[in-house]
Write a protein that holds these residues in place. Structure first.
Motif, short mmCIF file in Angstrom:
data_model
loop_
_atom_site.label_atom_id
_atom_site.label_comp_id
_atom_site.label_asym_id
_atom_site.label_seq_id
_atom_site.Cartn_x
_atom_site.Cartn_y
_atom_site.Cartn_z
N GLY A 1 -7.22 -15.50 -0.10
CA GLY A 1 -7.56 -14.11 0.16
C GLY A 1 -6.65 -13.12 -0.51
N SER A 2 -6.14 -13.49 -1.67
CA SER A 2 -5.29 -12.58 -2.44
C SER A 2 -5.72 -12.69 -3.90
N GLU A 3 -5.06 -11.94 -4.78
CA GLU A 3 -5.36 -12.01 -6.20
C GLU A 3 -4.08 -11.81 -7.00
N VAL A 4 -4.03 -12.44 -8.16
CA VAL A 4 -2.85 -12.37 -9.01
C VAL A 4 -2.73 -10.97 -9.60
N ALA A 5 -1.50 -10.48 -9.65
CA ALA A 5 -1.26 -9.13 -10.16
C ALA A 5 -1.80 -8.98 -11.58
N ALA A 6 -2.58 -7.93 -11.81
CA ALA A 6 -3.11 -7.62 -13.13
C ALA A 6 -2.53 -6.33 -13.69
N ASP A 7 -1.84 -5.56 -12.85
CA ASP A 7 -1.21 -4.31 -13.29
C ASP A 7 -0.23 -3.88 -12.20
N PRO A 8 1.04 -3.63 -12.53
CA PRO A 8 2.00 -3.25 -11.50
C PRO A 8 1.69 -1.92 -10.83
N THR A 9 0.94 -1.04 -11.50
CA THR A 9 0.68 0.26 -10.89
C THR A 9 -0.18 0.14 -9.63
N ASN A 10 -0.99 -0.93 -9.52
CA ASN A 10 -1.79 -1.11 -8.31
C ASN A 10 -0.90 -1.41 -7.12
N ALA A 11 0.07 -2.32 -7.30
CA ALA A 11 1.00 -2.64 -6.22
C ALA A 11 1.90 -1.45 -5.91
N LEU A 12 2.36 -0.76 -6.95
CA LEU A 12 3.20 0.41 -6.74
C LEU A 12 2.44 1.51 -6.00
N ALA A 13 1.15 1.65 -6.30
CA ALA A 13 0.34 2.65 -5.60
C ALA A 13 0.20 2.32 -4.13
N LEU A 14 0.04 1.03 -3.81
CA LEU A 14 -0.04 0.62 -2.40
C LEU A 14 1.26 0.94 -1.67
N GLU A 15 2.39 0.60 -2.31
CA GLU A 15 3.67 0.86 -1.66
C GLU A 15 3.94 2.37 -1.55
N ALA A 16 3.62 3.12 -2.60
CA ALA A 16 3.81 4.58 -2.53
C ALA A 16 2.94 5.19 -1.45
N SER A 17 1.71 4.70 -1.31
CA SER A 17 0.81 5.23 -0.28
C SER A 17 1.31 4.87 1.11
N ALA A 18 1.89 3.68 1.26
CA ALA A 18 2.46 3.30 2.55
C ALA A 18 3.61 4.22 2.92
N ARG A 19 4.43 4.56 1.93
CA ARG A 19 5.55 5.46 2.20
C ARG A 19 5.07 6.89 2.48
N ARG A 20 4.05 7.30 1.75
CA ARG A 20 3.48 8.62 2.02
C ARG A 20 2.85 8.65 3.42
N SER A 21 2.24 7.54 3.83
CA SER A 21 1.64 7.48 5.15
C SER A 21 2.69 7.67 6.25
N ARG A 22 3.85 7.05 6.06
CA ARG A 22 4.92 7.21 7.04
C ARG A 22 5.44 8.65 7.04
N LEU B 1 3.70 11.32 6.29
CA LEU B 1 2.67 12.16 6.91
C LEU B 1 2.62 11.96 8.42
N ALA B 2 3.01 10.78 8.90
CA ALA B 2 3.05 10.54 10.34
C ALA B 2 4.12 11.42 10.99
N ASP B 3 5.21 11.65 10.25
CA ASP B 3 6.28 12.52 10.77
C ASP B 3 5.94 13.99 10.59
N ASP B 4 5.24 14.31 9.49
CA ASP B 4 4.89 15.70 9.19
C ASP B 4 3.55 15.70 8.44
N PRO B 5 2.46 16.08 9.09
CA PRO B 5 1.14 16.04 8.45
C PRO B 5 1.04 16.85 7.15
N ARG B 6 1.98 17.74 6.90
CA ARG B 6 1.98 18.53 5.67
C ARG B 6 3.14 18.16 4.76
N SER B 7 3.67 16.95 4.94
CA SER B 7 4.83 16.51 4.16
C SER B 7 4.54 16.57 2.66
#
Length: 292
Positions: free
Chosen positions: A92-113, A115-121
């Protein structure tokens, strides 16, 4: 069939197949499978190219060590990549084809945190990584490899109005590209900007004017570009190094809507860049590092 049951079935199928393979058959497969051959570019050259790119990063970028796999559909669910171009696993996974996809997931996770502290962060997340990736489509021509190294950058944040995020972050990515190519030994770097919507034109025009004074750098608009449309939004770019009188493409990037879709928030913004480390190592000779 549930995902768990399918994984169990496939694991058993591949266990039985593996048990039937002899060492000689494995050896024959090693000689014919294009995905498993070592890279033609030497380690030392790749390492020099990577070091040059890392040293050129602006302050504030965090360099990550990415996992070799991502969740299934990480490349297709938001990035419009054909799943047939990605190597899926039976877990249920796939081999990395571009690092920007993984970086986007991690950046979005950090942005999510944030926004949880400040919805207008408006906290800006800057991440980078160098990763060996594999792509399943068959490439033709010299230098077209089944696996290769990509140095990726992503910058995630919030729309602050007047396209200020777009201008400042694009300026940072493009200046990084110019600095890295100069450090790698390129006598001239060409940046080609393509506006995918009329609203991005003022940003492109301002970028051309701002980057024009950089030594050895030319910036032009490329409205005729066809690749990347439907993948990028707003504006995209390509980076070329002048090597022996010929233009060699070494980088590509632009704005994408991935973080908007991952977080369900239209105010989110994401800029990605990717640089071919093998190509830089093969065509350029890193000599000095920036700021030394």
């Amino acid at each position: 069939m549930s995902g768990g049951d399918l994984t169990t079935l496939l694991l058993e199928v591949f266990r039985r197949r593996a048990e039937r393979l002899s060492p000689a058959e494995v050896m024959r497969r090693y000689g014919s499978d294009r995905f498993v051959a070592p890279a033609p570019t030497g380690f030392a050259a790749l390492r020099r190219a990577e070091d040059t790119l890392v040293s050129a990063l602006p302050d504030g970028f965090e360099v990550l060590v990415l996992a070799p796999v991502l969740p299934l559909a990480a490349h297709s669910a938001v990035a419009t990549v054909d799943p047939r171009k990605v190597i899926a696993t039976i877990r249920g996974s796939e081999v990395a084809a571009d690092p920007t996809n993984a970086l986007a997931l991690e950046a979005s996770a950090r942005r999510s945190r944030a926004l949880a502290d400040d919805p207008r962060s408006s906290v800006v997340v800057r991440l980078a990584a160098s990763q060996r990736v594999s792509r399943a489509q068959h490439f033709e021509g010299a230098g077209m490899l089944a696996h290769f190294q990509i140095f990726g950058l992503v910058t995630a944040g919030r729309d602050t109005g007047n396209r200020a995020f777009e201008y400042h972050q694009l300026n940072e990515h493009l200046r990084f590209a110019a600095r890295a190519m100069a450090a790698a030994g390129a006598p001239e770097t060409q940046i080609r900007l393509t506006c995918l919507e009329d609203a991005s034109t003022p940003v492109a025009e301002r970028m051309c004017a701002d980057l024009a004074p950089l030594p050895g750098v030319s910036v032009l608009q490329d409205p005729g570009r066809t690749t990347g449309r439907g993948y990028y939004t707003g504006m995209c770019f390509k980076i070329f190094a002048n090597v022996g009188g010929r233009q060699v493409e070494v980088g590509d990037g632009g704005f994408v809507d991935w973080s908007q879709r991952l977080l369900g928030n239209r105010k989110e913004r994401l800029l990605i860049s990717g640089f071919g480390v093998d190509r830089i190592a093969d065509t350029l000779t890193p000599q000095t590092r920036p700021n030394q």
